[in-house]
Design an enzyme around this catalytic site. Structure first.
Site, PDB file in Angstrom:
ATOM      1  N   TRP A  62      51.038  43.206  24.701  1.00  0.00           N
ATOM      2  CA  TRP A  62      52.456  42.961  24.386  1.00  0.00           C
ATOM      3  C   TRP A  62      52.702  43.122  22.889  1.00  0.00           C
ATOM      4  O   TRP A  62      53.752  43.568  22.451  1.00  0.00           O
ATOM      5  CB  TRP A  62      52.827  41.542  24.830  1.00  0.00           C
ATOM      6  CG  TRP A  62      54.237  41.125  24.490  1.00  0.00           C
ATOM      7  CD1 TRP A  62      55.343  41.303  25.263  1.00  0.00           C
ATOM      8  CD2 TRP A  62      54.683  40.453  23.309  1.00  0.00           C
ATOM      9  NE1 TRP A  62      56.450  40.795  24.629  1.00  0.00           N
ATOM     10  CE2 TRP A  62      56.074  40.263  23.432  1.00  0.00           C
ATOM     11  CE3 TRP A  62      54.040  39.995  22.162  1.00  0.00           C
ATOM     12  CZ2 TRP A  62      56.838  39.640  22.452  1.00  0.00           C
ATOM     13  CZ3 TRP A  62      54.797  39.370  21.179  1.00  0.00           C
ATOM     14  CH2 TRP A  62      56.180  39.201  21.343  1.00  0.00           C
ATOM     15  N   HIS A  63      51.689  42.756  22.086  1.00  0.00           N
ATOM     16  CA  HIS A  63      51.862  42.808  20.639  1.00  0.00           C
ATOM     17  C   HIS A  63      51.872  44.233  20.100  1.00  0.00           C
ATOM     18  O   HIS A  63      52.372  44.477  19.013  1.00  0.00           O
ATOM     19  CB  HIS A  63      50.762  42.001  19.929  1.00  0.00           C
ATOM     20  CG  HIS A  63      50.968  40.532  20.036  1.00  0.00           C
ATOM     21  ND1 HIS A  63      50.580  39.812  21.135  1.00  0.00           N
ATOM     22  CD2 HIS A  63      51.551  39.640  19.198  1.00  0.00           C
ATOM     23  CE1 HIS A  63      50.903  38.542  20.964  1.00  0.00           C
ATOM     24  NE2 HIS A  63      51.505  38.408  19.797  1.00  0.00           N
ATOM     25  N   GLY A  64      51.288  45.151  20.828  1.00  0.00           N
ATOM     26  CA  GLY A  64      51.315  46.527  20.332  1.00  0.00           C
ATOM     27  C   GLY A  64      50.328  47.410  21.064  1.00  0.00           C
ATOM     28  O   GLY A  64      49.409  46.933  21.734  1.00  0.00           O
ATOM     29  N   PHE A  82      56.890  43.874  17.074  1.00  0.00           N
ATOM     30  CA  PHE A  82      56.393  43.637  18.440  1.00  0.00           C
ATOM     31  C   PHE A  82      57.508  43.707  19.467  1.00  0.00           C
ATOM     32  O   PHE A  82      58.655  43.709  19.138  1.00  0.00           O
ATOM     33  CB  PHE A  82      55.692  42.300  18.518  1.00  0.00           C
ATOM     34  CG  PHE A  82      54.512  42.204  17.592  1.00  0.00           C
ATOM     35  CD1 PHE A  82      53.688  43.308  17.383  1.00  0.00           C
ATOM     36  CD2 PHE A  82      54.245  41.052  16.901  1.00  0.00           C
ATOM     37  CE1 PHE A  82      52.616  43.238  16.518  1.00  0.00           C
ATOM     38  CE2 PHE A  82      53.173  40.960  16.044  1.00  0.00           C
ATOM     39  CZ  PHE A  82      52.368  42.060  15.848  1.00  0.00           C
TER      40      PHE A  82
END
Lengths: 471, 317
Positions: free
Chosen positions: A324-326, A471
């Protein structure tokens, strides 16, 4: 328009001046317009994306309570999830998967000609898609009521304080407040808002932005040239940078929202004093961990299907949390590390760690150990590649010499981060998120004076944008 | 109404806000009283109006040497004064300044002051410091060189965004904010070992990464086209007061080009450009760093500049 800019405060002053003069419906329209101006300030071209996602989810929610047929309801919720995940997948992960696919095909001897798109990631897309998706999922599960009309729902999605970096607000919490016609600003709300704004600005401007150059410098150096001391200072600097940056944003969002008469959830509760991974995730980016728990971990079966399945579920949830963060293997590795930590603590008897320790020293030791486990995760999170991350971990074997650079960077780290740590320690010990507000006036004046002085006299040499916007 | 106001004043948080405002005001007043003792640069800025008034008397020939630390380190006013007898010389060289600061300084301290008259203004520059694209520091402008009235047309003093204007106004109102760089540096120089060395190394690394000194931040992929509209306007205003403008391209260790548009101004606006980027006798041993001359270098450059100025002033008369 970032919270630590004059532009934002001029914008907010304008909104506030109008807001409390308007009736309830006018206030909501103002919030809606303000949200679109706020978002459009980054890139007006992505306003359409926000609007499209809003319209789709509103009508899915609208129909979900009007349709009884299970298959049609499933189709509706699938549409909502698919639309949101398609946006997220296209803008955030398309490039990564094309790159990895090309690398795989090349290693197999092919000459792939895959399309390469240079897409700018719409700011905050991960936050508002998750918020919007949670709305339809909650209606589908019968846990939330749909918005009464489209403008009301659009105000909920585009509500500007948490729009680009959270907290990810559930419809059950935020929507009723938007619907509430008797919004008011009491002395308590004003005091709480002031506290959140001042501590948030101090965390962002004074701590995070000043620690960023130290962390950047150490992470930009070849790992082979770093002593263990320098590497540790770099990692600690990043740990406090990301905490100051993200919790600072959440805090300002909370404060700004308080002054609009709307409560936002706490996204951080002094996470670096956690004594176990599960406690850490109850204190760090709380709105995302709760989202992942409610919409991923529990639907996967949670801990109801035996230890092995629980461990698999934990690992999967954290892997997706990392992703989800990248779109990078380093984020996946960060998620995997936290998944493994959760599993390891569980296998070692996690519950005993979460109870109060028999001796206070043991609590401190557990918190120090957990902080360092978190820091290992930050190495993966901050590194550009996995090999760089392992190289940095390897620098621990380079000796703990106190070089001139380590003295310089370490002194700055102490100056910027130590006062916050001490303040939060007291807050943690007393279990008071709003510790300052329970203190006498003179202590509050001294603390706020410190925050203001640090923000005014020690802003960073170059202004940094908030890390979590990406993000 | 009065009872509402009374209730507001009695409220705890209002007292906190008033106490904070009072503390900020006290600190600000205190800082204004001692600021010239905080650094040599601030002491120099405080003496600028006096220096200009003393040298720029209408009844005598006068010359103003204006620049930043390049001119401060590179040019000796006494050497120039010795070669140009009968000319009173003022040297005004506040640190880190460029076109936007010099514009406000010249407008408010020279052009607008009736009692001040300079025959010649000599401005030392390097790179693109005189261009419209020169880096601007709104805090410095608001706190040290410009006036609130300049905000009537923010773009003419290089303020492009609402953020710039906010910074300008805050610095004009709040001394702590205007002087934050000095306060920060003074504090860290005392407390943090190696602060100066490592901060300068960081700056050099940024310069090495393609950031040219004096240029405003820009997209590294986009070439910058330099224009000189603001400077041309300033030259016109000075000329209308009877002041000749000479610009001097100062020597630094790494080579740089003089923009063709600046050279063009020499013909269209009767501007004189003296090129001292390379001076006979100056070498690497005359620099204390990448750009600043030491005392021996200052003597060499000052003599060369004085000779050029004498020739220039003689031809002008």
């Amino acid at each position: 328009m970032i919270f630590n800019s004059f532009t934002f405060w001029a914008f907010f002053a304008g909104v506030l001046a109008l807001y409390w003069r308007l009736p309830h419906r006018g206030q909501n329209y103002l919030l809606l317009i303000a949200g679109y101006i706020f978002y459009g300030f980054w890139d007006w071209r992505y306003l359409g994306l926000l609007a499209f996602s809003t319209v789709v989810d509103y009508y899915v929610g609208y129909l979900l309570v009007r349709v009884d047929d299970a298959r049609r309801r499933k189709l509706l919720i699938t549409t909502s999830v698919a639309v949101n995940l398609t946006f997220l997948g296209f803008f955030k992960y398309f490039g990564f998967f094309v790159h990895e696919m090309a690398a795989l095909l090349t290693s197999l001897g092919f000459e792939p000609h895959l399309p390469v798109l240079h897409i700018v990631l719409p700011v905050g897309i991960s936050f508002y898609t998750f918020q919007s998706m949670a709305y339809t999922l909650d209606i589908y599960r019968g846990k939330a009521q749909p918005a009464r009309n489209l403008p009301e729902f659009a105000t909920y999605v585009a509500y500007f304080p948490p729009l680009v970096a959270g907290p990810i607000e559930r419809a059950t919490h935020l929507l009723p407040q938007i619907q509430n016609p008797r919004r008011r600003l009491s002395q308590g709300d004003f005091a709480e808002g002031l506290y959140h704004i001042l501590i948030g600005l101090a965390k962002k401007v004074f701590i995070a932005d000043n620690l960023a150059p130290i962390a950047n410098r150490i992470f930009d150096m070849p790992a082979a040239d770093l002593t263990a001391t320098e590497m540790l200072i770099g990692v600690y600097a990043f740990a406090f940078q990301i905490y100051g940056d993200f919790s600072g944003y959440s805090s300002i969002a909370q404060g700004v929202s308080k002054w609009l008469g709307i409560d936002l959830s706490y996204n951080f509760r002094m996470p670096y004093f956690s004594r176990s991974p599960s406690e850490f995730w109850q204190r760090w980016h709380i709105s995302l961990s709760q989202w992942l728990r409610d919409y991923l971990y529990i639907p996967l079966g949670g801990n109801r299907r035996g230890p092995t399945r629980t461990h698999i579920n934990l690992l999967l949830t954290m892997l997706l949390g990392g992703l989800w963060h990248g779109a990078n293997w380093t984020f996946i590795a960060w998620g995997a590390w936290h998944g493994l930590l959760l599993i390891a603590y569980r296998m070692a008897g996690a519950e005993s760690v979460e109870k109060p320790a028999r001796h206070p020293a043991m609590s401190v030791l557990q918190a120090v150990a957990m902080f360092h486990f978190v820091c290992v995760g930050w190495i993966f999170f901050r590194a550009e590649t996995l090999s760089q991350a392992f190289g940095l971990i390897g620098a621990l074997g380079h000796g703990f010499a106190l070089t001139d650079f380590a003295s310089y960077a370490g002194s700055l780290l102490l100056f910027f981060a130590a006062p916050l740590l001490v303040y939060e320690w007291f807050a943690y010990r007393r279990n008071e998120m709003l510790l300052a507000l329970s203190r006498p006036v003179w202590q509050r004046v001294a603390l706020y004076g410190y925050f203001i002085a640090m923000v005014v006299v020690f802003p960073p040499l170059t202004q940094q944008v908030f890390i979590y916007f990406q993000f | 109404m009065i009872s509402r106001l009374g209730a507001l004043l009695r409220a705890t948080e209002t007292r906190v806000v008033f106490a904070l405002l009072a503390a900020i005001a006290l600190v600000d007043i205190g800082l204004r009283l001692v600021e010239s003792r905080l650094s040599g640069n601030l002491a120099h800025i405080a003496e600028i109006p006096g220096l200009i008034e003393a040298a720029g008397r209408p009844e005598s020939h006068s010359l103003l040497l204006l620049g930043n630390s390049l001119t401060h380190n590179g040019v000796s006013a006494s050497v120039i004064g010795g070669v140009l007898p009968g000319v009173s010389v003022a040297k005004v060289t506040p640190d880190g300044t460029g076109l936007w600061d010099w514009q406000c300084l010249l407008d408010h301290q020279v052009i607008e002051r009736r009692e001040v008259q300079f025959d010649t203004v000599v401005i030392g520059f390097a790179w693109h410091l005189l261009s419209d694209q020169a880096r601007n520091d709104p805090s410095r402008l608001g706190g040290l060189y410009c006036r609130m009235s300049d905000l009537a047309n923010p773009r003419t003093i290089g303020l492009e965004t609402g953020g710039d204007i906010g910074e300008f106004v805050t610095a004009a109102v709040l001394r702590t904010y205007a002087l934050r760089d000095t306060l920060r540096n003074r504090f860290f120089q005392r407390l943090v070992p190696g602060y100066e060395t490592f901060t300068q190394a960081g700056n050099s690394a940024r310069a090495g990464a393609g950031e040219q000194p004096g240029d405003a931040a820009h997209d590294p992929g986009e070439p910058v086209v330099h224009s000189y509209r603001t400077f041309a306007g300033l030259v016109d205003r000075l000329r209308s007061k009877g002041t000749q403008v000479i610009v001097v391209a100062m020597p630094v260790q790494a080579a740089y080009e003089i923009d063709p548009e600046l050279r063009e101004l020499a013909t269209t606006h009767s501007l004189t450009v003296i090129d001292l980027r390379k001076v006979e006798g100056l070498n690497g041993s005359h620099y204390v760093d990448e750009m600043h001359l030491n005392r021996a270098g200052q003597q060499i450059l000052s003599k060369a500049l004085a000779a050029d100025l004498r020739a220039e002033l003689a031809s002008a008369t």
